[in-house]
Structure formats: structure tokens, C-alpha cells
Motif scaffolding. Structure first.
Motif, PDB file in Angstrom:
ATOM      1  N   PHE A   1      35.127  -0.064   0.735  1.00  0.00           N
ATOM      2  CA  PHE A   1      34.194   0.589  -0.176  1.00  0.00           C
ATOM      3  C   PHE A   1      33.507   1.766   0.491  1.00  0.00           C
ATOM      4  N   GLY A   2      33.193   2.787  -0.322  1.00  0.00           N
ATOM      5  CA  GLY A   2      32.288   3.834   0.114  1.00  0.00           C
ATOM      6  C   GLY A   2      30.863   3.308   0.142  1.00  0.00           C
ATOM      7  N   THR A   3      29.943   4.132   0.612  1.00  0.00           N
ATOM      8  CA  THR A   3      28.564   3.689   0.794  1.00  0.00           C
ATOM      9  C   THR A   3      27.727   3.801  -0.469  1.00  0.00           C
TER      10      THR A   3
ATOM     11  N   PHE B   1      30.287   3.289  -6.691  1.00  0.00           N
ATOM     12  CA  PHE B   1      31.025   3.056  -5.449  1.00  0.00           C
ATOM     13  C   PHE B   1      32.484   3.422  -5.643  1.00  0.00           C
TER      14      PHE B   1
ATOM     15  N   GLY C   1      22.344   2.178   1.960  1.00  0.00           N
ATOM     16  CA  GLY C   1      22.943   3.133   2.894  1.00  0.00           C
ATOM     17  C   GLY C   1      24.194   2.638   3.592  1.00  0.00           C
ATOM     18  N   LEU C   2      24.486   1.359   3.464  1.00  0.00           N
ATOM     19  CA  LEU C   2      25.668   0.786   4.119  1.00  0.00           C
ATOM     20  C   LEU C   2      26.729   0.360   3.118  1.00  0.00           C
ATOM     21  N   GLY C   3      26.401   0.368   1.851  1.00  0.00           N
ATOM     22  CA  GLY C   3      27.385   0.009   0.844  1.00  0.00           C
ATOM     23  C   GLY C   3      27.700  -1.475   0.851  1.00  0.00           C
ATOM     24  N   LEU C   4      28.936  -1.790   0.553  1.00  0.00           N
ATOM     25  CA  LEU C   4      29.402  -3.169   0.482  1.00  0.00           C
ATOM     26  C   LEU C   4      30.234  -3.478   1.722  1.00  0.00           C
TER      27      LEU C   4
END
Lengths: 112, 111
Positions: free
Chosen positions: B101-103, B89, A40-43
Motif C-alpha cells: 500500500f501507499g501511505t 490509498f 503517515g505510514l499507511g497500511l
């Protein structure tokens, strides 16, 4: 085939331990990066380095430090591991700003 | 202004269908927009990328559509296959060394 190698796939450490995550690339890339990946937070970028002995803070550097003594190696250090640092850690490298990242396979760290 | 907003969070598509993932950004200084594909247990891998001087880029079944005025870009996967099931992503960068980056979008293609 170009490679970014992370030394461990899985690690379990105790709270308060000093933890070293190692990353080695064989592509002679200048830029190297450490991300953590959470659902849910990505990278999220922790630290990056655009050359040997250079380092810059990313978006979430608290509780982490890095070392880049040689061009091919970029180490992430958790000074005193805490449970909220349980995560997947991804290392990446890049030749220059006009190129895509090459990622390692990741290290899944669990802090207990 | 540094965020990249990605949607949907998850997507289920039938085999042979079109998968569409959208991203939006605010910073007009961004000049490079890559998409990464990540399979379980692996690191993300560069799939396709676009610069803002073109509106579309196609590589096989994968197409990026770019709308500069709307500050949006999207990934289209034509004839989606079960092997395309992965997390995708989007990202954006400018003349610095790091990406935003997107989530992520978890895609599942049903056989």
C-alpha cells in the motif's frame, strides 16, 4: 452483503496485557490479513493467512502472533501489549489473488 | 523495490474540480493496481483497479491512468464532490497474496 466483522471498535488495554483481536468473515474467503494503520505510514501488513492453519509473517510481525483454526476466523494476538502498539488494526479477507480485499471497520487499540 | 510511493499526502479541491493522486512503483513484477477509499471510522473499500495491459480504466467519475514505462499510475476524480472527502490509498501486488500500500492521501473537497 459480504462482511468482515471485527469484534471490537475500541479497546483500551494496559501495558503487558495479552490482547486478542478477533476477525470473522462470512464470504468463505481463503485469504485473510491483519494490518495496522498509522498516520503517515499507511497500511502495514502484520500477518496473513492463505488457508486454515496457515500463516505467514508480514512486514511488521514483531510482538504479534496469529491464529486461524477455522476458515472464517483470523485472530491477532499481542503477546505483551506495549504503548507502541497503540494503533488502528484492520482485518481484511480475499477470495483469491485476483480479487480485491474486503476490510473490516477496524479496531482502535490504545495501550496505556 | 517493494515500495509504492504516493503523493500528495493531502489535497484540497473545490467542488466540481478534478482531484489527482499519484503513485509510483519500482517492481515491474506488479500486475494489479487497486485504489481504496476510506471514510472516517470505516475500513478501506475497493474503489477501482487496473492491470498493466491497459492504460486507462474509467468507472463513473473515477479514472485510473496507468503509465507502464514510467512505472506510475494515478487516480483522477472528475467533478469532485464533498462526499468524495476521504483518504485514498493506492496499492500494488503481484502473484502473491499481499498488497503493498501507499501511505495514503487525505482529500478534502470544499463545498
Amino acid at each position: 452483503d459480504v462482511k468482515v466483522t471485527q469484534s471490537s471498535r475500541y479497546l483500551v488495554k494496559r501495558t503487558g496485557e495479552k490482547v486478542f483481536l478477533e476477525c470473522v468473515q462470512d464470504m468463505d474467503h481463503e485469504n485473510m490479513f491483519w494490518y495496522r494503520q498509522d498516520p503517515g505510514l499507511g497500511l502495514r501488513l502484520i500477518y496473513f493467512s492463505y488457508d486454515v492453519k496457515m500463516k505467514e509473517k508480514g512486514d511488521i510481525p514483531e510482538g504479534y502472533s496469529v491464529s486461524r483454526e477455522k476458515k472464517e476466523r483470523f485472530s491477532l494476538i499481542l503477546e505483551s501489549a506495549s504503548t507502541n502498539q497503540t494503533s488502528m488494526y484492520l482485518c481484511a479477507s480475499r477470495h483469491g489473488q485476483n480479487y480485491g480485499y474486503t476490510f473490516g471497520s477496524g479496531t482502535r487499540l490504545t495501550v496505556v | 523495490q517493494q515500495q509504492v510511493k504516493q503523493s500528495p499526502q493531502s489535497l484540497i479541491v473545490q467542488k466540481g474540480g478534478i482531484s489527482i493522486i499519484n503513485c509510483a512503483y519500482e517492481n515491474t513484477a506488479f500486475d494489479y493496481f487497486p485504489w481504496y477509499q476510506q471514510f472516517p471510522g470505516k475500513g478501506p473499500a475497493l474503489l477501482i483497479a487496473i492491470r498493466p495491459d491497459v492504460s486507462e480504466k474509467k468507472e463513473g467519475r473515477f479514472t485510473i491512468s496507468f503509465n507502464k514505462s514510467a512505472k506510475q499510475f494515478s487516480l483522477h476524480i472528475m467533478d469532485s464532490q464533498p462526499g468524495d472527502s476521504a483518504t485514498y490509498f493506492c496499492a500494488a501486488s503481484m502473484e502473491t497474496y499481499k498488497y503493498i500500500f501507499g501511505t495514503g492521501t487525505r482529500l478534502k473537497v470544499l463545498a
